[in-house]
Scaffold this motif. Structure first.
Motif, PDB file in Angstrom:
ATOM      1  N   ASN A 134       0.626  -1.344  -0.178  1.00 54.61           N
ATOM      2  CA  ASN A 134       0.117   0.008  -0.255  1.00 54.61           C
ATOM      3  C   ASN A 134       0.540   0.708   0.266  1.00 54.61           C
ATOM      4  N   VAL A 135      -0.264   2.516  -0.144  1.00 52.27           N
ATOM      5  CA  VAL A 135       0.666   3.803  -0.948  1.00 52.27           C
ATOM      6  C   VAL A 135       1.673   3.660   0.951  1.00 52.27           C
ATOM      7  N   ASP A 136       1.808   3.281   2.077  1.00 48.92           N
ATOM      8  CA  ASP A 136       1.803   3.889   3.813  1.00 48.92           C
ATOM      9  C   ASP A 136       2.999   2.568   3.566  1.00 48.92           C
ATOM     10  N   TYR A 137       2.731   1.997   2.922  1.00 53.73           N
ATOM     11  CA  TYR A 137       4.449   0.833   2.675  1.00 53.73           C
ATOM     12  C   TYR A 137       3.713  -0.359   4.281  1.00 53.73           C
ATOM     13  N   HIS A 138       3.342  -0.513   4.260  1.00 51.26           N
ATOM     14  CA  HIS A 138       2.244  -2.205   4.248  1.00 51.26           C
ATOM     15  C   HIS A 138       1.471  -2.704   3.323  1.00 51.26           C
ATOM     16  N   VAL A 139       1.349  -3.703   4.145  1.00 44.41           N
ATOM     17  CA  VAL A 139       0.308  -4.894   3.900  1.00 44.41           C
ATOM     18  C   VAL A 139      -0.324  -5.359   5.152  1.00 44.41           C
ATOM     19  N   HIS A 192       9.445   1.064   2.175  1.00 42.72           N
ATOM     20  CA  HIS A 192       9.223   2.097   1.748  1.00 42.72           C
ATOM     21  C   HIS A 192       9.680   2.215   0.079  1.00 42.72           C
ATOM     22  N   ARG A 193      11.130   1.810  -0.371  1.00 40.24           N
ATOM     23  CA  ARG A 193      10.887   1.520  -1.746  1.00 40.24           C
ATOM     24  C   ARG A 193       9.517   0.544  -3.137  1.00 40.24           C
ATOM     25  N   LEU A 194       9.302  -0.303  -1.415  1.00 41.97           N
ATOM     26  CA  LEU A 194       8.687  -1.116  -2.347  1.00 41.97           C
ATOM     27  C   LEU A 194       7.040  -0.780  -2.599  1.00 41.97           C
ATOM     28  N   VAL A 195       6.451   0.252  -2.448  1.00 37.44           N
ATOM     29  CA  VAL A 195       5.335   0.852  -2.669  1.00 37.44           C
ATOM     30  C   VAL A 195       5.017   0.423  -4.462  1.00 37.44           C
ATOM     31  N   ALA A 241      11.118 -11.003  -5.144  1.00 35.48           N
ATOM     32  CA  ALA A 241      12.213 -11.147  -5.794  1.00 35.48           C
ATOM     33  C   ALA A 241      12.904 -11.877  -5.529  1.00 35.48           C
ATOM     34  N   ASN A 242      12.311 -12.974  -4.634  1.00 33.02           N
ATOM     35  CA  ASN A 242      13.023 -13.964  -4.449  1.00 33.02           C
ATOM     36  C   ASN A 242      13.632 -13.703  -3.560  1.00 33.02           C
ATOM     37  N   GLN A 243      13.556 -12.373  -2.402  1.00 32.56           N
ATOM     38  CA  GLN A 243      14.601 -12.554  -1.249  1.00 32.56           C
ATOM     39  C   GLN A 243      13.549 -11.913  -0.420  1.00 32.56           C
ATOM     40  N   ARG A 244      13.230 -12.478   1.268  1.00 29.48           N
ATOM     41  CA  ARG A 244      13.165 -11.936   1.909  1.00 29.48           C
ATOM     42  C   ARG A 244      13.472 -10.622   2.872  1.00 29.48           C
ATOM     43  N   VAL A 245      11.760  -9.656   2.719  1.00 25.63           N
ATOM     44  CA  VAL A 245      12.003  -7.629   2.841  1.00 25.63           C
ATOM     45  C   VAL A 245      11.732  -7.677   4.167  1.00 25.63           C
ATOM     46  N   ALA A 246      11.444  -8.355   4.464  1.00 28.84           N
ATOM     47  CA  ALA A 246      10.286  -7.565   5.959  1.00 28.84           C
ATOM     48  C   ALA A 246      10.296  -9.300   6.707  1.00 28.84           C
ATOM     49  N   CYS A 247      10.634  -9.553   8.621  1.00 28.51           N
ATOM     50  CA  CYS A 247       9.871 -10.727   9.004  1.00 28.51           C
ATOM     51  C   CYS A 247       9.209  -9.882  10.510  1.00 28.51           C
ATOM     52  N   HIS A 248       8.150 -10.091  10.794  1.00 29.10           N
ATOM     53  CA  HIS A 248       7.561 -10.039  11.824  1.00 29.10           C
ATOM     54  C   HIS A 248       7.152 -10.903  12.853  1.00 29.10           C
ATOM     55  N   LEU A 279       8.358  -1.692  11.394  1.00 26.17           N
ATOM     56  CA  LEU A 279       9.334  -1.184  11.716  1.00 26.17           C
ATOM     57  C   LEU A 279      10.104   0.363  11.392  1.00 26.17           C
ATOM     58  N   PRO A 280      10.976   1.138  12.111  1.00 21.32           N
ATOM     59  CA  PRO A 280      11.522   2.342  11.798  1.00 21.32           C
ATOM     60  C   PRO A 280      12.434   2.424  10.601  1.00 21.32           C
ATOM     61  N   GLU A 281      12.955   1.176  10.714  1.00 19.89           N
ATOM     62  CA  GLU A 281      14.068   1.046   8.977  1.00 19.89           C
ATOM     63  C   GLU A 281      12.949   1.150   8.051  1.00 19.89           C
ATOM     64  N   HIS A 282      12.168   0.545   7.864  1.00 22.02           N
ATOM     65  CA  HIS A 282      11.231   0.697   6.851  1.00 22.02           C
ATOM     66  C   HIS A 282      10.406   1.838   6.784  1.00 22.02           C
ATOM     67  N   MET A 283      10.461   2.734   7.576  1.00 25.52           N
ATOM     68  CA  MET A 283      10.083   4.406   7.133  1.00 25.52           C
ATOM     69  C   MET A 283      11.113   5.175   6.159  1.00 25.52           C
ATOM     70  N   PRO A 284      10.070   6.518   6.006  1.00 31.76           N
ATOM     71  CA  PRO A 284      11.406   6.943   4.857  1.00 31.76           C
ATOM     72  C   PRO A 284      11.549   8.478   5.810  1.00 31.76           C
ATOM     73  N   ALA A 285      12.834   8.834   5.282  1.00 31.65           N
ATOM     74  CA  ALA A 285      13.389   9.852   6.468  1.00 31.65           C
ATOM     75  C   ALA A 285      12.786  10.396   7.397  1.00 31.65           C
ATOM     76  N   SER A 286      11.489  10.926   6.477  1.00 29.83           N
ATOM     77  CA  SER A 286      10.858  11.998   6.684  1.00 29.83           C
ATOM     78  C   SER A 286       9.431  11.612   8.209  1.00 29.83           C
ATOM     79  N   HIS A 287       9.583  10.500   7.834  1.00 33.57           N
ATOM     80  CA  HIS A 287       8.594   9.643   8.718  1.00 33.57           C
ATOM     81  C   HIS A 287       9.548   9.477  10.217  1.00 33.57           C
ATOM     82  N   ARG A 288      10.116   8.725  10.132  1.00 36.47           N
ATOM     83  CA  ARG A 288      11.444   8.358  11.182  1.00 36.47           C
ATOM     84  C   ARG A 288      11.572   9.899  11.936  1.00 36.47           C
TER      85      ARG A 288
END
Length: 267
Positions: free
Chosen positions: A91-96, A107-110, A128-135, A147-156
């Motif tokens: 989604n546009v808010d970088y969440h699934v 957030h680059r995967l929006v 792309a066959n790579q694990r990008v997140a784990c919760h 996760l903070p590392e998933h946020m753009p700099a402005s959101h952090r």
């Protein structure tokens, strides 16, 4: 015992061998638990593996140790767990979304298509066959795991501002500004929306001065629209500099006209 079979006749021959060598020997025995059955079968398999070949030198155990064992890889460090898979679009808010809960991804995967795997208490997200997140799986409906590392700099930057710190800043501007800040934090469906609005108010204070921001917040509270958009519109149009008549003044002040009769008319 593993039989390495490569053709249908060999499969059928292996089945017959098992029937003759193992099942036939156990047909007259009575067992009272699965443990007893497995122990009896294990002893017969060991005996079968040591039985000499009829047309080849050695036995099955010798063939396994010389041919198969050197080619075997070590077992995985962790046990295999069954997982359920689901495809999703970021989604546009970088969440699934998975079963009503929302999990962050970089957030680059929006807008990208990803695959999710849930199992062993974890939700893994692949792109792309790579694990990008784990919760850790979370059963709370409608909530977010971010996760903070998933946020753009402005959101952090929002993480540096707690609700108490934002309200304290609003109070330093004035009572009306503190009221608008409190409204943002208490009435937004997602905390991130409230933080963004409050940081926007801080930007307006730098652009228009804290005094004008306080006046604009007071006007926004008076018209029952304490949103960032209303405050920004009031400042842009200069309405914060206009005197706002109170309801009491508006109701007691009457226009002068010859048809308007005073109190003396009725005495």
């Amino acid at each position: 015992m593993q039989f390495w079979i490569y053709s249908k006749p060999k499969v059928e021959g292996a089945v017959l061998l098992v029937e003759r060598w193992i099942l036939a020997r156990l047909r007259n025995r009575r067992f009272f638990s699965l443990v007893e059955v497995n122990a009896a079968i294990g002893a017969l398999i060991a005996d079968l593996n040591l039985r000499p070949f009829q047309k080849l030198p050695g036995c099955r155990r010798d063939a396994f140790l010389s041919l198969d064992a050197p080619a075997l890889s070590p077992l995985p460090a962790t046990r295999y767990t069954v997982g359920s898979w689901k495809q999703a679009k970021v989604n546009v808010d970088y969440h699934v979304e998975f079963e009503g809960h929302y999990y962050s991804v970089p957030h680059r995967l929006v807008g990208s298509a990803v695959e999710m795997r849930a199992g062993a208490g974890l939700l893994e997200v692949f792109h792309a066959n790579q694990r990008v997140a784990c919760h850790a799986l979370d059963a709370r409906q409608g909530k977010h795991t971010t996760l903070p590392e998933h946020m753009p700099a402005s959101h952090r930057a929002h993480l540096e501002w707690t609700p108490a710190k934002l309200i304290k800043w609003g109070s330093s501007i004035g009572v009306a500004a503190a009221g608008v800040v409190t409204w943002q934090l208490e009435n937004r469906p997602h905390p991130e929306q409230g933080y963004r609005a409050c940081l926007g108010l801080k930007r307006l204070a730098r652009e228009y001065t804290p005094a004008r921001l306080e006046a604009a917040c007071a006007r926004a509270m008076a018209i029952r629209s304490p949103t960032y958009r209303s405050v920004a519109s009031i400042l842009k149009s200069g309405l914060d500099r206009q005197h706002a008549s109170t309801p009491t003044e508006a109701s007691t002040t009457l226009p002068e006209h010859e048809n308007v009769r005073g109190a003396d008319y009725y005495h």
